[in-house]
Write an enzyme that holds these catalytic residues in place. Structure first.
Site, short mmCIF file in Angstrom:
data_model
loop_
_atom_site.label_atom_id
_atom_site.label_comp_id
_atom_site.label_asym_id
_atom_site.label_seq_id
_atom_site.Cartn_x
_atom_site.Cartn_y
_atom_site.Cartn_z
N LYS A 31 0.73 -1.23 0.08
CA LYS A 31 -0.01 -0.21 -0.02
C LYS A 31 0.86 1.10 0.19
CE LYS A 31 -2.86 2.86 2.77
NZ LYS A 31 -3.57 3.44 3.90
N ALA A 83 -8.99 5.29 4.14
CA ALA A 83 -8.93 6.56 4.89
C ALA A 83 -10.19 7.34 5.02
CB ALA A 83 -7.64 7.39 4.48
#
Lengths: 315, 261
Positions: free
Chosen positions: B91, B179
């Protein structure tokens, strides 16, 4: 004779409680042993605040530590804990209040006058207390010596071994890991605080513990690593920036010392006793050393009492 | 499919900030997540003990470059992650601003190009900018991860219309909302909009009961996906009765006569 290995807060509390319960005790503290992690601790006796992240057992059992330390160190101070948050993170106060108990909403400046006008809301945990770790450790050690406990670095000679070596016991405790913590000590005559203050911040939560005479301890990071190297620049920046947020005069404070150490921790971060034959481990203190060492020490006395009653192998 | 891996759960769970590794393990279990993300920048090679506990979860590990502020740092961290975890997945997170934690699109693209060329399978944490998304795909990314809102803010889908366009624009690409998710309803919303998965951490880790919250998110994400697949009804400006108005018991004969007239 019971041999207690290790002279951090766990070993000293264990040896003290056993001695007070009438056992013959020796304290094994080799000169070349690593410095105990508890030397760097905040020394906060804050079971309710810890309840923000710690399980209920720490909150319930930890309360007993306050009375124990009152009797065992002159550095004991019972003035509670103040929790504040910067204005833009004031939602953190609500979160903290929900996750804990035994607090009341206050105007921080009314509790700590130096914070007047800086924070509009805070939480006050008035039953909590704190000690000065290095002083408390010295006092316990001196108390043991005064009671005739032999402190030496030789081979243990007891029928039972109480192993309080912290992370050094990882040779027997496979599930013990280190959680790194970093701290800074500051000196300033410009800020006056009379109790630990916790600054809530979503990224860098931090606390300041007044040690008196203008000294403040600022802590502490929590990093999942076994690296025991010196404080990193990032940690120092985060901690100092948090102190500055608490009171801008900290910007002019002298950095007296920095420290970093590894907290011995079990996977659930709960300190415990673990018996293996004639060795009893008291370990995994994590960030609860001063809070939980007296509690486990009293449990240890009960455990050994029970063993003696059942097994009959007298001193 | 995320780089040829088929996942049943569409929740990807971060592993930072939990009260303890034991609570984290229970939360992973309760969430049903098959992918967990792990940071390395700060923990370094000495973070082995914690990583061993994560491996015990048996979940697929997606290492991340959280805490990196330059392409160079991110590339080095990715290389370390590949060695430590034996995975090509990364990531990719390159932070542009320490305070807002907003991704740096330029450094992100630069790092993505280097890592894709080195054979990494990159999950780029990006803004909802369409052109940047295209460039990331050109660089070799086969998954995109636009933000819902700034990291840790819990604001949900801050630019919902832009994300809707993003979903439509990258119709054939797996897109993960990464997020800013604070509530299960926000995660369900993302899934109803047709996103392929949701990645989150703080909302679970810092809940009063992380294990229960993990279960709530797992359930909401499954529900959102199920709803998307079932075909949501379109939104209308006017009421549309689900039963005919005619013949309702409270319509008297006079009203009925008028209605029929």
């Amino acid at each position: 004779m019971i041999s207690v290995l290790g002279s951090g807060v766990a070993g000293l509390c264990a040896a003290t409680a056993l001695t007070e319960a009438g056992h013959a005790v020796e304290l094994i503290a080799p000169g070349d042993a690593p410095a105990p992690a508890s030397r760097l601790a905040g020394g906060m006796l804050a079971p309710f605040c810890e309840g923000e992240a710690a399980p209920e057992t720490i909150v319930v059992q930890g309360q007993a530590a306050i009375g124990w330390w009152r009797e065992h160190t002159q550095s004991f101070v019972a003035r509670g804990t103040l929790v504040v948050a910067p204005p833009r993170d004031s939602a953190e106060i609500d979160r903290f209040a929900r996750a804990t108990r035994a607090h009341r909403l206050v105007v921080p400046g009314e509790i700590e006058p130096d914070l007047a006008g800086r924070f509009s809301r805070g939480l006050f945990f008035d039953t909590e207390a704190h000690v000065t770790p290095r002083r408390a450790l010295v006092e316990l050690r001196e108390g043991l010596i005064a009671r005739g406990v032999r402190v030496h670095g030789g081979a243990p000679s007891g029928r039972l071994t109480v192993d309080c070596r912290g992370l050094a016991s990882a040779d027997c405790l496979a599930d013990l890991r280190g959680v790194r913590g970093e701290m800074v000590e500051l000196f300033t005559r410009e800020v006056h605080l009379s109790r630990p203050v916790r600054l809530l911040h979503p990224r860098f939560p931090c606390y300041v513990v007044p040690r008196g005479e203008g000294l403040f301890m600022l802590g502490a990071t929590m990093v999942e690593t076994a690296d025991a190297g010196p404080i990193t620049a990032r940690a120092a920046m985060e901690l100092l920036s948090a102190a500055y947020t608490l009171h801008p005069a900290f910007a002019e404070a002298e950095i007296v010392a920095t420290g970093s150490g590894l907290r011995p921790s079990f996977p659930d971060n709960i300190p415990r006793l673990r018996r293996e034959g004639d060795r009893i481990h008291m370990n995994g203190m994590y960030r609860h050393g001063f809070l939980m060492a007296p509690v486990l020490a009293m449990e240890l006395v009960r455990m050994i009492g029970g063993m003696d009653a059942g097994g009959g192998d007298a001193d | 499919m995320f780089y040829d891996v088929d996942l049943h759960s569409r929740l990807m769970l971060g592993t930072a900030q939990y009260p303890s590794p034991a609570v984290l393990a229970a939360a992973i279990e309760a969430s049903g997540a098959e992918v967990i993300t792990v940071s390395l920048r700060r923990e370094g090679a000495a973070g082995q003990a914690f990583r061993d506990l994560l491996r015990q979860s048996g979940r697929r590990i997606l290492p991340n470059t959280a805490g990196c502020h330059t392409a160079r740092e991110a590339v080095t961290t990715a290389q370390m992650a590949r060695e430590l975890f034996g995975t090509r997945w990364i990531k990719l997170e390159v932070i542009g601003h320490a305070d807002t934690l907003q991704p740096d699109p330029f450094a992100l693209l630069e790092a993505a190009r280097i890592l894709c060329a080195e054979g990494f399978e990159v999950f780029p944490y990006t803004t909802e900018d369409l052109i940047l998304g295209e460039r990331l795909i050109e660089a070799g990314c086969r998954v995109l991860m636009p933000w819902g809102a700034p990291i840790g803010s819990g604001q949900g889908l801050r630019h919902e219309e832009a994300l809707r366009s993003y979903r439509a624009h990258f119709a054939g690409v797996p897109v993960v909302i990464d997020a800013g998710i604070g509530a299960p309803s926000q995660a369900a919303r993302a899934m109803e909009m047709g996103f392929d998965a949701v990645l989150l951490n703080t909302a679970v880790a810092r809940a009063t009961d992380p294990v229960a919250m993990a279960r709530a998110f797992g359930t909401a994400i499954a529900a959102g996906r199920m709803a998307f697949e079932a075909g949501l009804m379109p939104r209308r400006d006017m009421a549309v009765a689900s039963t005919p108005a005619l013949g309702l018991a409270d319509l008297g004969p006079a009203d009925l006569g008028e209605a029929l007239a």
